[in-house]
Enzyme design. Structure first.
Site, PDB file in Angstrom:
ATOM      1  N   TYR A  62      -2.313  -7.039  17.126  1.00  0.00           N
ATOM      2  CA  TYR A  62      -2.492  -6.250  15.901  1.00  0.00           C
ATOM      3  C   TYR A  62      -3.742  -5.373  15.988  1.00  0.00           C
ATOM      4  O   TYR A  62      -3.687  -4.161  15.743  1.00  0.00           O
ATOM      5  CB  TYR A  62      -2.590  -7.201  14.701  1.00  0.00           C
ATOM      6  CG  TYR A  62      -2.708  -6.500  13.363  1.00  0.00           C
ATOM      7  CD1 TYR A  62      -1.605  -5.907  12.764  1.00  0.00           C
ATOM      8  CD2 TYR A  62      -3.923  -6.448  12.690  1.00  0.00           C
ATOM      9  CE1 TYR A  62      -1.714  -5.271  11.536  1.00  0.00           C
ATOM     10  CE2 TYR A  62      -4.043  -5.818  11.460  1.00  0.00           C
ATOM     11  CZ  TYR A  62      -2.934  -5.231  10.889  1.00  0.00           C
ATOM     12  OH  TYR A  62      -3.049  -4.593   9.665  1.00  0.00           O
ATOM     13  N   ILE A  98       0.833  -1.207   0.000  1.00  0.00           N
ATOM     14  CA  ILE A  98       0.000   0.000   0.000  1.00  0.00           C
ATOM     15  C   ILE A  98       0.871   1.263   0.000  1.00  0.00           C
ATOM     16  O   ILE A  98       0.555   2.253  -0.665  1.00  0.00           O
ATOM     17  CB  ILE A  98      -0.938  -0.034   1.240  1.00  0.00           C
ATOM     18  CG1 ILE A  98      -1.951  -1.187   1.098  1.00  0.00           C
ATOM     19  CG2 ILE A  98      -1.661   1.299   1.416  1.00  0.00           C
ATOM     20  CD1 ILE A  98      -2.708  -1.539   2.386  1.00  0.00           C
ATOM     21  N   ASP A 104      14.030   2.528  10.665  1.00  0.00           N
ATOM     22  CA  ASP A 104      13.068   1.739  11.437  1.00  0.00           C
ATOM     23  C   ASP A 104      12.266   2.724  12.283  1.00  0.00           C
ATOM     24  O   ASP A 104      12.813   3.352  13.196  1.00  0.00           O
ATOM     25  CB  ASP A 104      13.822   0.727  12.311  1.00  0.00           C
ATOM     26  CG  ASP A 104      12.877  -0.171  13.112  1.00  0.00           C
ATOM     27  OD1 ASP A 104      11.731   0.251  13.383  1.00  0.00           O
ATOM     28  OD2 ASP A 104      13.295  -1.284  13.474  1.00  0.00           O
TER      29      ASP A 104
HETATM   30  N1  LIG Z   1      -2.694  -5.778   3.417  1.00  0.00           N
HETATM   31  C1  LIG Z   1      -3.768  -5.763   4.177  1.00  0.00           C
HETATM   32  O1  LIG Z   1      -4.651  -6.633   4.064  1.00  0.00           O
HETATM   33  C2  LIG Z   1      -3.959  -4.668   5.206  1.00  0.00           C
HETATM   34  C3  LIG Z   1      -5.223  -4.559   5.799  1.00  0.00           C
HETATM   35  C4  LIG Z   1      -5.433  -3.576   6.757  1.00  0.00           C
HETATM   36  C5  LIG Z   1      -4.394  -2.721   7.109  1.00  0.00           C
HETATM   37  N2  LIG Z   1      -3.174  -2.841   6.506  1.00  0.00           N
HETATM   38  C6  LIG Z   1      -2.120  -1.905   6.923  1.00  0.00           C
HETATM   39  O2  LIG Z   1      -1.603  -1.243   5.798  1.00  0.00           O
HETATM   40  C7  LIG Z   1      -0.231  -0.898   6.033  1.00  0.00           C
HETATM   41  C8  LIG Z   1       0.619  -1.382   4.870  1.00  0.00           C
HETATM   42  O3  LIG Z   1       0.490  -2.786   4.796  1.00  0.00           O
HETATM   43  P1  LIG Z   1       0.879  -3.651   3.519  1.00  0.00           P
HETATM   44  O4  LIG Z   1      -0.156  -4.687   3.400  1.00  0.00           O
HETATM   45  O5  LIG Z   1       1.189  -2.777   2.363  1.00  0.00           O
HETATM   46  O6  LIG Z   1       2.197  -4.370   4.106  1.00  0.00           O
HETATM   47  P2  LIG Z   1       3.589  -4.790   3.449  1.00  0.00           P
HETATM   48  O7  LIG Z   1       4.180  -5.754   4.415  1.00  0.00           O
HETATM   49  O8  LIG Z   1       3.424  -5.191   2.043  1.00  0.00           O
HETATM   50  O9  LIG Z   1       4.392  -3.414   3.501  1.00  0.00           O
HETATM   51  C9  LIG Z   1       4.741  -2.840   4.729  1.00  0.00           C
HETATM   52  C10 LIG Z   1       6.060  -2.108   4.577  1.00  0.00           C
HETATM   53  O10 LIG Z   1       6.376  -1.519   5.852  1.00  0.00           O
HETATM   54  C11 LIG Z   1       7.757  -1.744   6.102  1.00  0.00           C
HETATM   55  N3  LIG Z   1       8.004  -1.747   7.534  1.00  0.00           N
HETATM   56  C12 LIG Z   1       7.635  -2.709   8.435  1.00  0.00           C
HETATM   57  N4  LIG Z   1       8.103  -2.386   9.643  1.00  0.00           N
HETATM   58  C13 LIG Z   1       8.769  -1.217   9.516  1.00  0.00           C
HETATM   59  C14 LIG Z   1       9.474  -0.395  10.420  1.00  0.00           C
HETATM   60  N5  LIG Z   1       9.621  -0.728  11.718  1.00  0.00           N
HETATM   61  N6  LIG Z   1      10.019   0.750   9.964  1.00  0.00           N
HETATM   62  C15 LIG Z   1       9.912   1.084   8.662  1.00  0.00           C
HETATM   63  N7  LIG Z   1       9.278   0.332   7.747  1.00  0.00           N
HETATM   64  C16 LIG Z   1       8.710  -0.810   8.176  1.00  0.00           C
HETATM   65  C17 LIG Z   1       8.063  -3.093   5.465  1.00  0.00           C
HETATM   66  O11 LIG Z   1       9.459  -3.251   5.221  1.00  0.00           O
HETATM   67  C18 LIG Z   1       7.226  -3.040   4.198  1.00  0.00           C
HETATM   68  O12 LIG Z   1       7.936  -2.512   3.110  1.00  0.00           O
HETATM   69  C19 LIG Z   1       0.137  -1.539   7.380  1.00  0.00           C
HETATM   70  O13 LIG Z   1       0.064  -0.571   8.399  1.00  0.00           O
HETATM   71  C20 LIG Z   1      -0.928  -2.598   7.570  1.00  0.00           C
HETATM   72  O14 LIG Z   1      -1.150  -2.906   8.928  1.00  0.00           O
HETATM   73  C21 LIG Z   1      -2.939  -3.789   5.559  1.00  0.00           C
END
Ligand SMILES: NC(=O)c1ccc[n+]([C@@H]2O[C@H](COP(=O)([O-])OP(=O)(O)OC[C@H]3O[C@@H](n4cnc5c(N)ncnc54)[C@H](O)[C@@H]3O)[C@@H](O)[C@H]2O)c1
Length: 256
Positions: free
Chosen positions: A147, A15, A56
């Site tokens: 979570y 995202i 981070d």
């Molecule tokens: N994919 C889903 O179904 C979903 C649903 C609801 C909410 N979300 C939320 O959307 C957001 C993005 O999720 P996504 O699905 O794109 O995940 P993803 O795992 O594809 O991407 C997350 C990114 O965040 C980075 N990251 C993780 N920990 C970090 C840290 N401590 N410091 C800096 N970067 C860090 C990772 O390296 C990764 O590139 C998150 O907050 C997630 O909780 C996702």
């Protein structure tokens, strides 16, 4: 290119990357932040002019140093998207304190630290914060003790930010995505969870990164200039729906 600057955390993929691409396409100057340096460099190389910073967000000192670097390089910040997050699903009995803390460190403390560090830059000309929570922060379900709680806290943190930062010309809003096929979801959504989501979502499918990014970009934009403290579920209707959906869906005529 316009001179506005948008910072997206967790921008190496999923995202966050879709959001960075959208801002880039709007002509904004984009700062992509992620803890995964190599994946970030690869993603940023496809967006000419984007600044990539490895950080981070759960580490206060790293956050402070990174925001200093952004201040020196960009000189301004108009949009902060607190998107980086981790998912760790498990029952309460198996969620030891270290697992609980890691989820809180990234999903909640990271949003607080980034927002606080960016405040001096954002308040120079006003701006927008968009925090990414989840439908798991709106509705409780099994295995999401850490979570879901972290995401519910992000929803409230957003309202606190809106209440406090409005007079500085800073808006704060929250997007709660439904399920999206990213690396994060693939790691924790079993086939049973996937089927249950399909059943419980009126649009009957997962969302795409682009669909979530569009909502984030709207809330960050001038089009939402009188919107603050709001929580928008981009979830195919999941949050608004009650029991019995699959049974009712089966009886809905397809030819209306
Ligand atoms: N994919 C889903 O179904 C979903 C649903 C609801 C909410 N979300 C939320 O959307 C957001 C993005 O999720 P996504 O699905 O794109 O995940 P993803 O795992 O594809 O991407 C997350 C990114 O965040 C980075 N990251 C993780 N920990 C970090 C840290 N401590 N410091 C800096 N970067 C860090 C990772 O390296 C990764 O590139 C998150 O907050 C997630 O909780 C996702």
């Amino acid at each position: 290119m316009n001179d506005t600057v948008a910072l997206v955390t967790g921008a190496a993929r999923g995202i966050g990357l879709a959001t960075a691409k959208l801002f880039h396409g709007e002509g904004r100057r984009v700062v992509m932040l992620d803890a995964d340096g190599p994946e970030l460099e690869l993603a940023a190389s496809a967006l000419p002019g984007a600044m990539a910073v490895t950080c981070d967000i759960s580490r206060p000192q790293e956050v402070a140093q990174t925001v200093d670097k952004i201040t020196q390089t960009m000189g301004r910040l108009d949009i902060l998207v607190n998107n980086a997050g981790i998912a760790d699903f498990g029952p309460m009995a198996d969620t030891d304190f270290a697992r609980w803390r890691r989820v809180m460190d990234v999903n909640l403390d990271g949003v607080f630290l980034m927002s606080q560090a960016c405040l001096p830059l954002l308040s120079r000309q006003g701006g927008a914060i968009v925090n990414i929570a989840s439908i798991s922060g709106l509705r409780a379900s099994t295995l999401r003790i850490a979570y879901g709680t972290s995401k519910a806290a992000v929803i409230h943190l957003t309202k606190q930010q809106a209440a406090e930062l409005g007079e500085l010309g800073i808006r704060a809003n929250c997007v709660c995505p439904g399920p999206v096929n990213t690396k994060l979801a693939l790691a924790v959504h079993s086939p049973e969870i996937r089927a249950a989501y399909h059943d419980a979502i009126p649009l009957n499918r997962y969302g795409s990164e682009q669909e979530i990014a569009e909502v984030i970009a709207f809330l960050a934009s001038e089009k939402a200039s009188y919107v603050t403290g709001q929580v928008v579920a981009a979830d195919g209707g999941f949050e608004s729906t009650g029991v019995g959906l699959p049974a009712l869906r089966a009886t809905t005529p397809r030819d209306i």
